[in-house]
Motif scaffolding. Structure first.
Motif, short mmCIF file in Angstrom:
data_model
loop_
_atom_site.label_atom_id
_atom_site.label_comp_id
_atom_site.label_asym_id
_atom_site.label_seq_id
_atom_site.Cartn_x
_atom_site.Cartn_y
_atom_site.Cartn_z
N VAL A 46 10.62 -39.10 45.73
CA VAL A 46 10.58 -39.71 44.40
C VAL A 46 9.68 -40.94 44.46
CG1 VAL A 46 12.86 -38.92 43.69
CG2 VAL A 46 12.65 -41.09 44.86
N THR A 47 9.11 -41.30 43.33
CA THR A 47 8.27 -42.48 43.27
C THR A 47 9.08 -43.66 42.76
OG1 THR A 47 7.54 -41.93 41.05
CG2 THR A 47 6.19 -41.13 42.87
N TYR A 48 8.69 -44.85 43.19
CA TYR A 48 9.37 -46.06 42.76
C TYR A 48 8.31 -47.14 42.62
CZ TYR A 48 12.62 -49.94 42.61
OH TYR A 48 13.32 -51.05 42.22
N PRO A 49 8.22 -47.75 41.44
CA PRO A 49 7.20 -48.80 41.27
C PRO A 49 7.58 -50.05 42.04
CG PRO A 49 8.55 -48.60 39.30
CD PRO A 49 8.97 -47.50 40.23
N LEU A 50 6.61 -50.66 42.66
CA LEU A 50 6.84 -51.86 43.45
C LEU A 50 5.89 -52.95 42.96
CD1 LEU A 50 8.24 -53.17 45.90
CD2 LEU A 50 6.37 -52.31 47.30
N ARG A 51 6.45 -54.07 42.59
CA ARG A 51 5.63 -55.18 42.11
C ARG A 51 5.42 -56.17 43.25
NH1 ARG A 51 5.51 -55.94 36.33
NH2 ARG A 51 6.53 -54.18 35.35
N LEU A 52 4.17 -56.52 43.48
CA LEU A 52 3.81 -57.48 44.52
C LEU A 52 2.90 -58.55 43.92
CD1 LEU A 52 2.79 -55.07 47.42
CD2 LEU A 52 4.86 -56.40 47.29
N LYS A 53 2.95 -59.73 44.53
CA LYS A 53 1.98 -60.75 44.14
C LYS A 53 0.60 -60.29 44.59
CE LYS A 53 5.09 -64.67 44.61
NZ LYS A 53 5.32 -65.94 45.31
N LYS A 54 -0.43 -60.70 43.88
CA LYS A 54 -1.79 -60.30 44.23
C LYS A 54 -2.14 -60.75 45.65
CE LYS A 54 -3.86 -60.00 39.67
NZ LYS A 54 -4.94 -60.49 38.80
N SER A 55 -1.71 -61.93 46.01
CA SER A 55 -2.03 -62.44 47.34
C SER A 55 -1.35 -61.61 48.43
CB SER A 55 -1.62 -63.91 47.47
OG SER A 55 -0.22 -64.06 47.24
N SER A 56 -0.10 -61.17 48.15
CA SER A 56 0.61 -60.33 49.13
C SER A 56 -0.06 -58.98 49.28
CB SER A 56 2.06 -60.14 48.70
OG SER A 56 2.73 -61.37 48.64
N LEU A 57 -0.44 -58.39 48.17
CA LEU A 57 -1.12 -57.09 48.22
C LEU A 57 -2.45 -57.20 48.94
CD1 LEU A 57 -1.19 -54.12 47.44
CD2 LEU A 57 -2.19 -54.79 45.27
#
Length: 85
Positions: A46-57
């Motif tokens: 299954v897919t799950y959206p993950l939100r990250l800070k731009k700097s972390s990504l």
């Protein structure tokens, strides 16, 4: 209307780049079907959206490029280690 095979229409004509992809029928890829069958029936993905800070990504992308693996694989590895999944 059936697709017509225009052959190598792109050859020797720089203005028609990508046209054959629109008009020629795609080749059947049997390898893609084999890859889909490798997933075990009891293992559902299954897919799950993950939100990250731009700097972390950005940092994960750099780390992944250095190690030669994807950001997804980095995240999954950390989750598996941390929670012993």
């Amino acid at each position: 209307m059936a697709k017509k095979n225009l052959g190598d229409i792109e050859d020797n004509n720089k203005n028609l780049g990508g046209v054959s992809a629109l008009f020629n029928s795609p080749l059947k890829d049997t390898h893609a079907k084999d890859a889909k069958q490798e997933i075990l029936p009891e293992e559902e993905i299954v897919t799950y959206p993950l939100r990250l800070k731009k700097s972390s990504l950005k940092a994960l992308k750099i780390l992944g490029a250095q190690q030669g693996i994807t950001v997804r694989d980095l995240i999954l590895t950390v989750i598996e280690r941390e929670y012993e999944v």
